[in-house]
Design a protein around this motif. Sequence first.
Motif, PDB file in Angstrom:
ATOM      1  N   ALA A 542     -25.018  36.555   9.528  1.00  0.00           N
ATOM      2  CA  ALA A 542     -26.266  37.040  10.139  1.00  0.00           C
ATOM      3  C   ALA A 542     -26.066  37.292  11.630  1.00  0.00           C
ATOM      4  O   ALA A 542     -26.530  38.299  12.164  1.00  0.00           O
ATOM      5  CB  ALA A 542     -27.377  36.012   9.922  1.00  0.00           C
ATOM      6  N   GLU A 543     -25.330  36.374  12.272  1.00  0.00           N
ATOM      7  CA  GLU A 543     -25.093  36.519  13.705  1.00  0.00           C
ATOM      8  C   GLU A 543     -24.246  37.776  13.969  1.00  0.00           C
ATOM      9  O   GLU A 543     -24.521  38.546  14.898  1.00  0.00           O
ATOM     10  CB  GLU A 543     -24.380  35.249  14.221  1.00  0.00           C
ATOM     11  CG  GLU A 543     -24.044  35.231  15.694  1.00  0.00           C
ATOM     12  CD  GLU A 543     -25.258  35.355  16.605  1.00  0.00           C
ATOM     13  OE1 GLU A 543     -26.375  35.053  16.143  1.00  0.00           O
ATOM     14  OE2 GLU A 543     -25.092  35.787  17.765  1.00  0.00           O
ATOM     15  N   ALA A 544     -23.225  37.979  13.134  1.00  0.00           N
ATOM     16  CA  ALA A 544     -22.346  39.143  13.305  1.00  0.00           C
ATOM     17  C   ALA A 544     -23.153  40.422  13.228  1.00  0.00           C
ATOM     18  O   ALA A 544     -22.998  41.349  14.020  1.00  0.00           O
ATOM     19  CB  ALA A 544     -21.258  39.130  12.229  1.00  0.00           C
ATOM     20  N   ILE A 545     -24.044  40.437  12.253  1.00  0.00           N
ATOM     21  CA  ILE A 545     -24.848  41.630  12.035  1.00  0.00           C
ATOM     22  C   ILE A 545     -25.801  41.845  13.209  1.00  0.00           C
ATOM     23  O   ILE A 545     -25.983  42.952  13.689  1.00  0.00           O
ATOM     24  CB  ILE A 545     -25.566  41.500  10.684  1.00  0.00           C
ATOM     25  CG1 ILE A 545     -24.539  41.771   9.579  1.00  0.00           C
ATOM     26  CG2 ILE A 545     -26.745  42.448  10.564  1.00  0.00           C
ATOM     27  CD1 ILE A 545     -24.927  41.271   8.237  1.00  0.00           C
ATOM     28  N   ARG A 546     -26.354  40.716  13.672  1.00  0.00           N
ATOM     29  CA  ARG A 546     -27.257  40.828  14.826  1.00  0.00           C
ATOM     30  C   ARG A 546     -26.529  41.386  16.037  1.00  0.00           C
ATOM     31  O   ARG A 546     -27.075  42.129  16.815  1.00  0.00           O
ATOM     32  CB  ARG A 546     -27.821  39.443  15.171  1.00  0.00           C
ATOM     33  CG  ARG A 546     -29.283  39.304  14.769  1.00  0.00           C
ATOM     34  CD  ARG A 546     -29.962  38.220  15.568  1.00  0.00           C
ATOM     35  NE  ARG A 546     -29.295  36.942  15.395  1.00  0.00           N
ATOM     36  CZ  ARG A 546     -29.567  36.094  14.404  1.00  0.00           C
ATOM     37  NH1 ARG A 546     -30.480  36.404  13.506  1.00  0.00           N
ATOM     38  NH2 ARG A 546     -28.939  34.962  14.295  1.00  0.00           N
ATOM     39  N   THR A 562     -15.298  36.562  10.414  1.00  0.00           N
ATOM     40  CA  THR A 562     -14.604  36.764  11.674  1.00  0.00           C
ATOM     41  C   THR A 562     -14.945  38.160  12.161  1.00  0.00           C
ATOM     42  O   THR A 562     -14.948  39.111  11.374  1.00  0.00           O
ATOM     43  CB  THR A 562     -13.082  36.657  11.452  1.00  0.00           C
ATOM     44  OG1 THR A 562     -12.826  35.433  10.767  1.00  0.00           O
ATOM     45  CG2 THR A 562     -12.328  36.655  12.769  1.00  0.00           C
ATOM     46  N   VAL A 563     -15.261  38.254  13.435  1.00  0.00           N
ATOM     47  CA  VAL A 563     -15.566  39.571  14.002  1.00  0.00           C
ATOM     48  C   VAL A 563     -14.453  39.925  14.987  1.00  0.00           C
ATOM     49  O   VAL A 563     -14.155  39.161  15.905  1.00  0.00           O
ATOM     50  CB  VAL A 563     -16.933  39.559  14.720  1.00  0.00           C
ATOM     51  CG1 VAL A 563     -17.172  40.865  15.444  1.00  0.00           C
ATOM     52  CG2 VAL A 563     -18.044  39.298  13.714  1.00  0.00           C
ATOM     53  N   TYR A 564     -13.816  41.063  14.748  1.00  0.00           N
ATOM     54  CA  TYR A 564     -12.763  41.534  15.647  1.00  0.00           C
ATOM     55  C   TYR A 564     -13.343  42.542  16.624  1.00  0.00           C
ATOM     56  O   TYR A 564     -14.040  43.480  16.215  1.00  0.00           O
ATOM     57  CB  TYR A 564     -11.632  42.187  14.850  1.00  0.00           C
ATOM     58  CG  TYR A 564     -10.613  41.185  14.377  1.00  0.00           C
ATOM     59  CD1 TYR A 564      -9.469  40.918  15.136  1.00  0.00           C
ATOM     60  CD2 TYR A 564     -10.791  40.488  13.193  1.00  0.00           C
ATOM     61  CE1 TYR A 564      -8.532  39.981  14.715  1.00  0.00           C
ATOM     62  CE2 TYR A 564      -9.868  39.540  12.762  1.00  0.00           C
ATOM     63  CZ  TYR A 564      -8.737  39.300  13.529  1.00  0.00           C
ATOM     64  OH  TYR A 564      -7.815  38.379  13.128  1.00  0.00           O
ATOM     65  N   SER A 565     -13.056  42.347  17.912  1.00  0.00           N
ATOM     66  CA  SER A 565     -13.499  43.304  18.928  1.00  0.00           C
ATOM     67  C   SER A 565     -12.278  43.953  19.555  1.00  0.00           C
ATOM     68  O   SER A 565     -11.272  43.277  19.830  1.00  0.00           O
ATOM     69  CB  SER A 565     -14.282  42.610  20.035  1.00  0.00           C
ATOM     70  OG  SER A 565     -15.396  41.967  19.479  1.00  0.00           O
ATOM     71  N   ILE A 573     -16.635  43.340  11.325  1.00  0.00           N
ATOM     72  CA  ILE A 573     -16.379  42.140  10.526  1.00  0.00           C
ATOM     73  C   ILE A 573     -15.094  42.380   9.742  1.00  0.00           C
ATOM     74  O   ILE A 573     -14.962  43.414   9.079  1.00  0.00           O
ATOM     75  CB  ILE A 573     -17.529  41.869   9.542  1.00  0.00           C
ATOM     76  CG1 ILE A 573     -18.839  41.659  10.294  1.00  0.00           C
ATOM     77  CG2 ILE A 573     -17.207  40.662   8.665  1.00  0.00           C
ATOM     78  CD1 ILE A 573     -20.049  41.520   9.387  1.00  0.00           C
ATOM     79  N   CYS A 574     -14.176  41.440   9.806  1.00  0.00           N
ATOM     80  CA  CYS A 574     -12.876  41.702   9.203  1.00  0.00           C
ATOM     81  C   CYS A 574     -12.071  40.419   9.125  1.00  0.00           C
ATOM     82  O   CYS A 574     -12.273  39.498   9.920  1.00  0.00           O
ATOM     83  CB  CYS A 574     -12.162  42.720  10.083  1.00  0.00           C
ATOM     84  SG  CYS A 574     -10.498  43.048   9.569  1.00  0.00           S
ATOM     85  N   GLY A 575     -11.163  40.354   8.182  1.00  0.00           N
ATOM     86  CA  GLY A 575     -10.355  39.144   8.052  1.00  0.00           C
ATOM     87  C   GLY A 575      -9.040  39.204   8.820  1.00  0.00           C
ATOM     88  O   GLY A 575      -8.264  38.263   8.801  1.00  0.00           O
ATOM     89  N   GLY A 576      -8.754  40.326   9.482  1.00  0.00           N
ATOM     90  CA  GLY A 576      -7.481  40.485  10.192  1.00  0.00           C
ATOM     91  C   GLY A 576      -6.338  40.650   9.198  1.00  0.00           C
ATOM     92  O   GLY A 576      -6.615  40.831   8.015  1.00  0.00           O
ATOM     93  N   PRO A 577      -5.079  40.595   9.565  1.00  0.00           N
ATOM     94  CA  PRO A 577      -4.605  40.400  10.930  1.00  0.00           C
ATOM     95  C   PRO A 577      -4.595  41.708  11.729  1.00  0.00           C
ATOM     96  O   PRO A 577      -4.600  42.791  11.142  1.00  0.00           O
ATOM     97  CB  PRO A 577      -3.170  39.913  10.696  1.00  0.00           C
ATOM     98  CG  PRO A 577      -2.754  40.578   9.433  1.00  0.00           C
ATOM     99  CD  PRO A 577      -3.989  40.692   8.597  1.00  0.00           C
TER     100      PRO A 577
END
Length: 609
Positions: A542-546, A562-565, A573-577
Amino acid sequence: MRSEKIRKKFIDFFLKNKHKLVESSSLWPKDDASVLLTTAGMQQFKPFFLGIRDPQIDLNSKIFVSSQRCFRTSDIDEVGDATHATFFEMLGNFSIGAYFKDEAINLAWKFLTKELHLNIKKLWATYFIGDKNVKTDSETVKIWKKFLPEHRIIGYGAHDNWWGPPGKSGPCGPCSEIHYDFTSQPCVKKEKCLPNCECGRFMELWNLVFMEYYLDEAGKLSKLPFKNIDTGMGLERLALIMQKKQNIFETDLYSTLMLKIRQNKIFGQVSEIEDLIRARIVSDHIKGSVFLLADGINFGNKEQGYILRRIFRRALDQFQLPNIDLNFIFELVDVVIKKYAKNFKYLNHRRQDILDQMKIEFDQYSKVLKLNIEALVKKIKSENSKKQFGEQTGPSGRHLSAHEVFVLYTTYGLSPDRLKKIGFNFNTNEFEKEVEKHQAISRAGAEKKFGGHGLNSSKLSPEQKSKMTRFHTATHLLHQALRQVLGKTVKQQGSDINYERLRFDFDYPQKLTQDQINQVEKMVNDVIKKNLPVTFEKMTLAEAIRRGALAFFKEKYPENVTVYSIGDFSKEICGGPHVKNTSEIGEFKIISEKSSSAGIRRIKASIQP
Ligand code: GLY
């Protein structure tokens, strides 16, 4: 008033009140992995409720009206009574952060009493009495008091007056339902005979959901970015009232089907009531099968295909055995198509495919029906007990375990309904859980863990893995660049990476011009050259979406993500790597841009060391 007119009146009323008409979405919600089928009108608006997409940008409005085709398996055992169906149409109006409770209730009241002229005395309303998380909805009570006497405004807990989310997580909220009172005579419960009483006096007609919450997978409630309205009213139920019928099967939405089925005496020597119930089941399930098939779902053992198979075979199970006739089923299909084709134009185009698929399934099921079921059950029971006890204990009785029912179903196609019908007993809920368990396992196996992109495969060399990681970060840049060049309506539809190229699918209605391709490519390379850091942060979904992170809706996200910037340029939103800095990516080059399927474009790109 025929159903066509009721549907039109509803839509026209909300158009007049400045809502925008949105077509019904498919029963098969391909870009939302949290649900198998579309069960409510709100589903296509979910990204708007969550604040991931802006309805003003995508659809040029914040308030909408629709008549959504829906399918609910939860009601399958209820089909046969007066008001339940698996397939139905839901009339709804929606507000994405625009109007809220006051206007929603006012609009609903106006439509029912001023447009349809329903008898005010027949209407009751319910509201949410609150729980440990959310307080009593006294605002709603106050609004209803303008229209209804206090004794017809009744409060209930979450069981009746909290709606959603469909699936394990998503938007939800307290709701206020409008119930219709068929008689004003209370049942034996006397003054406790109120809306939701099971005696049949009341029918829930319209549900107004005040959608301002988000439930995550761990059961934690948080607020959505804004307050939304989501309403749903079954067209079939409204037709029942408007046509002064006793049940939905007498309305024009079913009457031709019902007549055809009952005239043909296909159920053999059964009582009048049994004949009626079977006819209702057949008409609902054939109609549902037509709509599921029309939306591209095929018969199968899993997920949507399982649901389709189950209702179609259950419809066939109603017939007296030698009387099952495929041509008769086809006639029923045509009745359904004729009734709905004006509103759902694609049905005519899908007709031949629907018939072809039904024939294959029919032939397959006919073979199953010839099997010696008693012998199969004996075999499965004995195999099962051998496994459990290491020896044959000798199967006995007509009770089956959930697992045995599951094996009989998956191995021989024997439906649980058929087994019940011929006298076997088992716990249906346990069986459903067994199906769910297997579906979850198969989903987990089939799903590439997002971000994983097969990088854990030990078959890859370190160089290959590093190249795929660079592609992976480049994919995020491409996604954001496409949104900047083509507009925010661009939405990821798929992604695939190997160590030679990346492939990215997204929705966009036309071919990209060379100029657009050049712009996208340049934008990605400009960002790469800026040597931007790639960072990540863990937070709730929810926080990521916000925070505006891009999400891929075919993916079923866990509660914590996990959020990658990438600098300020991209957030996803992504699991990486991922690489640590864009400078590691190299030069980005678009190799091709073409159509992947209707409305979906596909870009392939490479990177130079
Ligand atoms: N989304 C409201 C309802 O299905 O009742």
